[in-house]
Scaffold this motif. Structure first.
Motif, PDB file in Angstrom:
ATOM      1  N   TYR A  45       9.217   1.302 -13.818  1.00 22.19           N
ATOM      2  CA  TYR A  45       7.926   1.209 -14.517  1.00 22.19           C
ATOM      3  C   TYR A  45       8.079   0.304 -15.741  1.00 22.19           C
ATOM      4  N   ASP A  48       7.112  -6.290 -14.576  1.00 17.74           N
ATOM      5  CA  ASP A  48       6.594  -6.866 -13.341  1.00 17.74           C
ATOM      6  C   ASP A  48       7.737  -7.248 -12.408  1.00 17.74           C
ATOM      7  N   ARG A  88       0.575   1.383  -4.686  1.00 19.05           N
ATOM      8  CA  ARG A  88      -0.684   2.044  -4.326  1.00 19.05           C
ATOM      9  C   ARG A  88      -0.891   1.875  -2.822  1.00 19.05           C
ATOM     10  N   ASP A 104       1.590  -1.854  -7.880  1.00 21.68           N
ATOM     11  CA  ASP A 104       0.563  -1.724  -8.914  1.00 21.68           C
ATOM     12  C   ASP A 104       1.235  -1.200 -10.181  1.00 21.68           C
ATOM     13  N   SER A 105       1.536  -2.120 -11.092  1.00 19.58           N
ATOM     14  CA  SER A 105       2.273  -1.746 -12.304  1.00 19.58           C
ATOM     15  C   SER A 105       1.424  -0.925 -13.271  1.00 19.58           C
ATOM     16  N   THR A 106       0.120  -0.784 -12.975  1.00 21.30           N
ATOM     17  CA  THR A 106      -0.728   0.009 -13.864  1.00 21.30           C
ATOM     18  C   THR A 106      -0.688   1.498 -13.528  1.00 21.30           C
ATOM     19  N   LEU A 107      -0.099   1.840 -12.396  1.00 20.78           N
ATOM     20  CA  LEU A 107      -0.046   3.253 -12.003  1.00 20.78           C
ATOM     21  C   LEU A 107       0.793   4.054 -12.991  1.00 20.78           C
ATOM     22  N   THR A 108       0.342   5.249 -13.284  1.00 12.33           N
ATOM     23  CA  THR A 108       1.177   6.156 -14.086  1.00 12.33           C
ATOM     24  C   THR A 108       2.214   6.793 -13.170  1.00 12.33           C
ATOM     25  N   GLU A 111       0.629   9.453 -11.000  1.00 10.54           N
ATOM     26  CA  GLU A 111      -0.166   8.909  -9.902  1.00 10.54           C
ATOM     27  C   GLU A 111       0.732   8.405  -8.780  1.00 10.54           C
TER      28      GLU A 111
END
Length: 466
Positions: A45, A48, A88, A104-108, A111
């Protein structure tokens, strides 16, 4: 968790570059169960794909073929590891492959963990801070040995039911009631699964189980037994209580399988041996479904299944391809199924000829394999045991050991080259002559090459036209 030092160094480098590496999946589950952690998968996490690749480049060759999935494979000190970005998944069609998977690097982290099948597989571990990350209460389920789905998305992938089947057997888990309901709701999606993926789960069950009966219980509990009619037919099929106090044939089969995995033949066997024995014991009473009836025995009506062992052979042949088993496995499993009853009514002592012919009959399986199936069948009737049966099995083992036939069938001593050496030209008469030689060898007429040659000369004198 104890990690290989080169992997630990790579994880430290990722953190220095701004990433947050986490170990995920089976390695974390197995470590918490007190088992050896291996096949380390790392989710990263806070960075990129390019940054992850740069941080790992110093540790070994990187394989970026998984770019579209956000995966970098790195070979570090001779071992290959998967480093991935959180992903995702979007359901786009039927079946195991009906997904679009994209990084999807925005996922927590919570999630990302929710996309995993069971809570016990959704536990993550921070190896640099020695910290468990348990967003879905998987640790509590692990302690209770419960398989519970992580999210309603569980139903999008029917393979997860078969994963529950093999996980239950391997780790002695039970299925949470609400998860069983979800599995039951998708029981008609079995046809969406590629047979090779079905076999992947069945093979794990056959090779790695600690209590195989728990896997069968999952199939029954979820309604998925309907996809395996040979097994489903055993459920509720009666047995004579005096001979089978444990219950019906389905219950008996579970006890037999649980007994098998405690035998040295299975525990110390290769994966191929374990696979063969597990499936042979599973199938050993398939024939009872078509042969069970009531008949008079010892003055009253009793449940019997005459000649069920022979009837089970063809059923094993149809069952194995349906679960995706390699076709050559049939040649091993079928003879074990059709010969598994010898310990019930076999002789008290075994003549050498009988043992040689039995070893030949079960080939390419071995007498050791057959005795493992027999012992499993015998031990599958708790609390009933038979001293007489155990004595018969002991006699068979002694006889097989004396003839060195425990692990291999007898091989023909007299071969075509011996006929040629005696001046005969190859032709259609070779087959009958060699068959007759092998039959005489099995009967004990000779046991070595000089004896075989002497027998062959006498045979040729009696058959001058050959």
């Amino acid at each position: 968790m104890k990690l290989p030092p080169p992997l630990q160094a790579a994880l430290t480098a990722l953190r220095s570059a701004g990433g947050r590496p986490r170990l995920v999946g089976g390695s974390v589950r197995d470590w918490l169960l007190g088992l050896e952690a291996k096949d380390f998968d790392i989710e990263v996490y806070g960075m990129d794909y390019e940054a992850m690749g740069r941080a790992l480049a110093a540790f070994g060759p990187t394989d970026v073929v998984g770019r579209s999935f956000g995966v970098v494979k790195v070979r570090i000190a001779g071992a290959e590891y998967d480093f991935s970005l959180p992903r995702r998944e979007s359901k786009t069609g039927a079946g195991h492959r009906g997904f679009v998977v994209a990084p999807d690097s925005t996922l927590t982290e919570a999630e990302a963990a929710a996309r995993r099948d069971f809570t016990v597989n959704a536990i993550a571990y921070d190896p640099l801070e020695d910290r468990i990350l348990d967003f879905h209460h998987g640790v509590a389920d692990l302690k209770k040995k419960i398989l519970r789905h992580t999210s309603p998305a569980f139903t999008e992938d029917p393979l997860r039911v078969l994963r529950a089947f093999q996980f239950a057997a391997r780790f002695e888990f039970t299925l949470a009631p609400e998860t069983a309901v979800l599995c039951h709701s998708i029981r008609d999606t079995n046809a969406e699964l590629p047979v090779e993926r079905v076999w992947g789960e069945w093979e794990k069950w056959a090779v790695k189980s600690a209590k195989p009966s728990l896997g069968l219980t999952i199939l029954k509990q979820t309604g998925w037994l309907q996809h395996y009619p040979e097994i489903a037919a055993l459920d509720g099929l009666p047995q004579e209580p005096e001979w089978h106090p444990e219950g019906d044939v389905f219950v008996h089969t579970g006890h037999c399988l649980d007994a098998l995995v405690r035998l040295d033949s299975w525990r110390k066997g290769t994966p191929a041996t374990r696979r063969m024995l597990s499936l042979a014991v599973l199938a050993h009473d398939f024939g009872k479904a078509g042969t069970t009836k009531q008949a008079e025995r010892r003055g009253r009506l009793r449940w019997t299944s005459p000649e069920h062992e022979a009837a089970g052979g063809p059923l094993a042949e149809t069952f194995l391809p349906r679960i995706g088993a390699p076709l050559d496995l049939i040649t091993f499993v079928r003879p074990l199924v059709v010969n598994h009853l010898l310990h019930h009514d076999g002789p008290a002592e075994y003549r050498d000829t009988t043992v040689r012919r039995l070893a030949r009959k079960v080939a390419p399986a071995t007498l050791d394999d057959l005795m493992a199936v027999m012992w499993s069948d015998h031990l599958g009737r708790p609390p009933l045991v038979s001293a007489e049966t155990e004595k018969r099995l002991g006699f068979l083992r002694q006889a097989a050991q004396k003839l060195a036939l425990e692990h291999a069938a007898p091989k023909p001593i007299v071969l075509g080259r011996h006929l040629i050496a005696l001046g005969r030209k190859p032709g259609p008469d070779f087959g009958p002559a060699l068959d007759a030689a092998f039959e005489s060898q099995l009967d004990g007429a000779f046991a070595d090459e000089p004896g075989g040659l002497e027998w062959l000369k006498n045979y040729l004198r009696a058959h001058p036209s050959l």
